[in-house]
Structures are given as structure tokens and as C-alpha cells.
Design an enzyme around this catalytic site. Structure first.
Site, PDB file in Angstrom:
ATOM      1  N   ARG A  72     -13.643  -8.356   1.996  1.00  0.00           N
ATOM      2  CA  ARG A  72     -12.226  -8.108   1.717  1.00  0.00           C
ATOM      3  C   ARG A  72     -11.424  -9.380   2.011  1.00  0.00           C
ATOM      4  O   ARG A  72     -10.535  -9.761   1.255  1.00  0.00           O
ATOM      5  CB  ARG A  72     -11.694  -6.963   2.598  1.00  0.00           C
ATOM      6  CG  ARG A  72     -12.253  -5.591   2.271  1.00  0.00           C
ATOM      7  CD  ARG A  72     -11.785  -5.099   0.920  1.00  0.00           C
ATOM      8  NE  ARG A  72     -10.342  -5.070   0.790  1.00  0.00           N
ATOM      9  CZ  ARG A  72      -9.554  -4.099   1.220  1.00  0.00           C
ATOM     10  NH1 ARG A  72     -10.056  -3.034   1.788  1.00  0.00           N
ATOM     11  NH2 ARG A  72      -8.232  -4.166   1.040  1.00  0.00           N
ATOM     12  N   ARG A 120       0.891  -1.186   0.000  1.00  0.00           N
ATOM     13  CA  ARG A 120       0.000   0.000   0.000  1.00  0.00           C
ATOM     14  C   ARG A 120       0.914   1.216   0.000  1.00  0.00           C
ATOM     15  O   ARG A 120       1.708   1.418   0.921  1.00  0.00           O
ATOM     16  CB  ARG A 120      -0.894   0.014   1.234  1.00  0.00           C
ATOM     17  CG  ARG A 120      -1.528   1.374   1.465  1.00  0.00           C
ATOM     18  CD  ARG A 120      -2.621   1.361   2.493  1.00  0.00           C
ATOM     19  NE  ARG A 120      -3.807   0.698   1.978  1.00  0.00           N
ATOM     20  CZ  ARG A 120      -5.017   0.796   2.524  1.00  0.00           C
ATOM     21  NH1 ARG A 120      -5.205   1.528   3.611  1.00  0.00           N
ATOM     22  NH2 ARG A 120      -6.045   0.168   2.005  1.00  0.00           N
ATOM     23  N   GLN A 169     -10.104  -3.875  -3.013  1.00  0.00           N
ATOM     24  CA  GLN A 169     -11.391  -3.387  -2.509  1.00  0.00           C
ATOM     25  C   GLN A 169     -12.494  -3.653  -3.526  1.00  0.00           C
ATOM     26  O   GLN A 169     -13.584  -4.117  -3.167  1.00  0.00           O
ATOM     27  CB  GLN A 169     -11.291  -1.873  -2.226  1.00  0.00           C
ATOM     28  CG  GLN A 169     -12.587  -1.263  -1.753  1.00  0.00           C
ATOM     29  CD  GLN A 169     -13.017  -1.737  -0.376  1.00  0.00           C
ATOM     30  OE1 GLN A 169     -12.242  -1.647   0.568  1.00  0.00           O
ATOM     31  NE2 GLN A 169     -14.239  -2.238  -0.236  1.00  0.00           N
ATOM     32  N   CYS A 192     -16.282   1.966   0.830  1.00  0.00           N
ATOM     33  CA  CYS A 192     -15.078   1.169   1.098  1.00  0.00           C
ATOM     34  C   CYS A 192     -14.612   1.307   2.541  1.00  0.00           C
ATOM     35  O   CYS A 192     -13.928   0.433   3.048  1.00  0.00           O
ATOM     36  CB  CYS A 192     -13.960   1.563   0.133  1.00  0.00           C
ATOM     37  SG  CYS A 192     -13.577   3.327   0.183  1.00  0.00           S
ATOM     38  N   ASP A 221     -17.047   7.489  -1.370  1.00  0.00           N
ATOM     39  CA  ASP A 221     -15.774   7.387  -0.653  1.00  0.00           C
ATOM     40  C   ASP A 221     -15.443   8.784  -0.115  1.00  0.00           C
ATOM     41  O   ASP A 221     -16.063   9.773  -0.524  1.00  0.00           O
ATOM     42  CB  ASP A 221     -14.682   6.891  -1.647  1.00  0.00           C
ATOM     43  CG  ASP A 221     -13.321   6.704  -0.997  1.00  0.00           C
ATOM     44  OD1 ASP A 221     -13.250   6.576   0.242  1.00  0.00           O
ATOM     45  OD2 ASP A 221     -12.309   6.682  -1.737  1.00  0.00           O
ATOM     46  N   HIS A 224      -7.477   0.789  -6.319  1.00  0.00           N
ATOM     47  CA  HIS A 224      -7.635  -0.072  -5.135  1.00  0.00           C
ATOM     48  C   HIS A 224      -8.315  -1.382  -5.589  1.00  0.00           C
ATOM     49  O   HIS A 224      -9.494  -1.615  -5.299  1.00  0.00           O
ATOM     50  CB  HIS A 224      -8.483   0.662  -4.092  1.00  0.00           C
ATOM     51  CG  HIS A 224      -8.394   0.086  -2.707  1.00  0.00           C
ATOM     52  ND1 HIS A 224      -7.618  -1.015  -2.396  1.00  0.00           N
ATOM     53  CD2 HIS A 224      -8.988   0.469  -1.539  1.00  0.00           C
ATOM     54  CE1 HIS A 224      -7.743  -1.283  -1.111  1.00  0.00           C
ATOM     55  NE2 HIS A 224      -8.559  -0.403  -0.569  1.00  0.00           N
TER      56      HIS A 224
END
Ligand code: CP
Ligand code: NVA
Length: 302
Positions: A287, A102, A132, A259, A219, A129
């Protein structure tokens, strides 16, 4: 699947296979069926940004699969003192069986894969991402039975989530609409690709984007690394919120996904969030299952 650097690299078939495997692993975990497919395998998890879900789900996922995960903060690694990613890739490839990273720049993830000799999984960059969105697609499929033909509407910042949702949605046959203020649009190449490969719309009009949507998604307005822009962004995104009025434009049985982490009162109101908490936390749980499917494929288990 050799790596998971971005969803654009996966075919529709590979995405579907991953979702099917995720479903299977979820069912088996719920029924106490254990698979130590990755016994003896190690995953290094490099984090240059904070994480709750990604860190814990990858660590638990490796444990579930009989492997081992190492948390590596980039502040403590020599990367944090300027050791090149190219060298880090070649060193870590001598110790580990896979890397999850990440970080900020997508190019660092791509370089890690190019210079290393082990699978690399993108756990979020400023650009995308993918992990996700695999969990998101799994959740929509669970809730709606299918992806093809369903309408996904993303509201807010044209950020890493928007980019991956557009690619994942279009690749699985969904109609995708995005409501963003000008100046905060998703990646131009991704939008061009989406226009050429499926039903895609990008508009400043949130009600138009939400019209007849099966899935509403949002988001944060300021992503990790953009904390200094929070006040400017609050003004720019005023009105780009999932609330009960916007929900009326969507289908009456529309689901809401986020998310997480969420900022109630900004991108989503507390009442809409709580009314759809069941879906949102199922999405968070997924996830784990979706990433186990990625780990099994990338780290070479059968
Ligand atoms: N959604 C997500 O990636 O959460 P974390 O930042 O907590 O990992
Ligand atoms: N866009 C957000 C997603 C967090 C999971 C960020 O990058 O901070």
C-alpha cells in the site's frame, strides 16, 4: 495522472506505469535512497470511516517524499455538520496540494474533484478501493512475475473490493472470476464492461470460480457502514469462505490475498490465512509503495 477517483479512469499503461514506479520506490526505500520529490507539498486526508493501513501508509508516504500530511476526521470538519462538499473542495484547494478521501458515496469523491482545483485520491468508497487494488496488482506481479493470463478469483461480497479487483484485473489482462451469493453481486455496469473487455465469470459456485486460480482473494462479509447487517450477512455468505477445501480447486501454488482487516472463521479460515500470511502482509506493505507512486504522479513531482 490528474486524480485517482476509480481504476476505470486509468488506462492499462497508466496502471502499469504506477506499478513500475511503485516497484522502484520500494526498491529505493529498502536501499536507503531518499526522494524528497514532494518537498513543501501538503496532502489533506479526509476520513469518514476508520482506517489503519490507508491512514498510516499515506502519512508515511508523504513523509518519505518530503511532504506533509494532515489527518482530517470528517466528524471534526464542518462537512460533518452539513457544509457542502462543493464548498469544502474550493476551500481546501486554497490551502492544500492534494486531498485523499475515504467516505461512503463515490459521488462525493467525484464532486470534490469537480469543484476543487487540486488532485483528489480515493482512499475507499462504498463503490471502490483503487489504492488497495494497485497494491494488490503490485503484489501479484512480484509473486507471479506477470499479471497477464493469470487467474484472479474473488470470493464473497460483491463490494468495493470486488468492483476494483474486476476492473484492475481485466485492465491488466488477468482472467477474473467472482463467487458471490445472489443479491450480493458486484456493480452491474462493471460486470457488463468486464464481460465485454476480457475473460470474466460471476457464479454462485465457489469451486467453479476457484478452479485453477493463481490468486485467491476475499474480503469481509460486512463492510464499514454495514455493521447492522452483520447477522443477516453471516447467513447469506455461509459457504463463501476461503478454506483448505476451496484452495484444492485453485492451482497448487496459488497465492492468497486479503485487503484486511480479516475476520478469521468468516470469509477465511485461520489456517489458510496463516499459511499465506507472508503474501498478505507484503500486500499490506505494498500500500505504501503503490500510493507513493500515485502521490508522485498526482501531486506533480518529477
Ligand atoms: N485495506 C485497507 O484499506 O485498510 P484500512 O481500512 O485499515 O485502511
Ligand atoms: N470492504 C471493506 C474493505 C476494507 C478495506 C470495507 O469497505 O469496509
Amino acid at each position: 495522472m490528474k486524480h485517482l477517483l476509480k481504476l476505470m479512469d486509468l488506462s492499462t499503461k497508466e496502471i502499469q506505469k504506477t506499478l513500475n514506479l511503485g516497484d522502484q520506490l520500494k526498491y529505493e526505500k529498502k536501499n536507503g535512497i531518499k526522494h524528497h520529490i514532494l518537498e513543501g507539498k501538503t496532502l489533506g486526508m479526509i476520513f469518514a470511516k476508520s482506517s489503519t493501513r490507508t491512514r498510516v501508509s499515506f502519512e508515511v508516504g508523504m513523509y518519505d517524499l518530503g511532504g506533509y500530511a494532515l489527518f482530517l476526521s470528517s466528524h471534526d470538519l464542518q462537512i460533518g455538520r452539513g457544509e457542502p462538499i462543493e464548498d469544502t473542495a474550493r476551500v481546501l484547494s486554497r490551502f492544500l496540494d492534494g486531498i485523499m478521501i475515504r467516505t461512503f458515496d463515490q459521488s462525493d469523491v467525484e464532486k470534490l474533484a469537480e469543484y476543487g482545483s487540486i488532485p483528489v485520491i480515493n482512499g475507499l468508497t462504498d463503490y471502490c478501493h483503487p489504492c488497495q487494488v494497485l497494491a494488490d496488482l503490485m503484489t501479484v506481479r512480484e509473486c507471479k512475475g506477470t499479471l497477464s493470463g493469470k487467474k484472479l478469483c474473488f470470493v464473497g461480497d460483491g463490494n468495493n473490493m470486488a468492483n476494483s479487483l474486476i476492473v484492475g484485473g481485466i485492465k491488466t489482462g488477468m482472467k477474473v472470476s467472482v463467487a458471490c451469493p445472489s443479491g450480493y453481486l458486484p456493480d452491474a455496469d462493471i460486470m457488463k464492461w468486464a464481460n465485454e473487455n476480457g475473460e470474466f465469470e460471476c457464479t454462485e459456485d465457489i469451486y467453479q470460480a476457484a478452479k485453477d486460480a493463481d490468486v485467491m482473494y476475499t474480503d469481509v462479509w460486512a463492510s464499514m457502514g454495514q455493521e447492522g447487517e452483520a447477522e443477516i450477512r453471516k447467513k447469506a455468505f455461509d459457504g463463501y469462505q476461503i478454506n483448505s477445501s476451496v484452495m484444492k480447486a485453485a492451482k497448487s501454488d496459488a497465492m492468497v490475498l486479503h485487503c484486511l482487516p480479516a475476520h478469521r472463521g468468516e470469509e477465511i479460515t485461520a489456517d489458510v490465512f496463516e499459511a499465506h500470511a507472508k503474501e498478505i502482509f507484503e500486500e499490506a506493505e505494498n500500500r505504501l509503495h503503490a500510493q507513493k507512486a500515485v502521490l508522485v504522479q498526482c501531486l506533480g513531482g518529477k
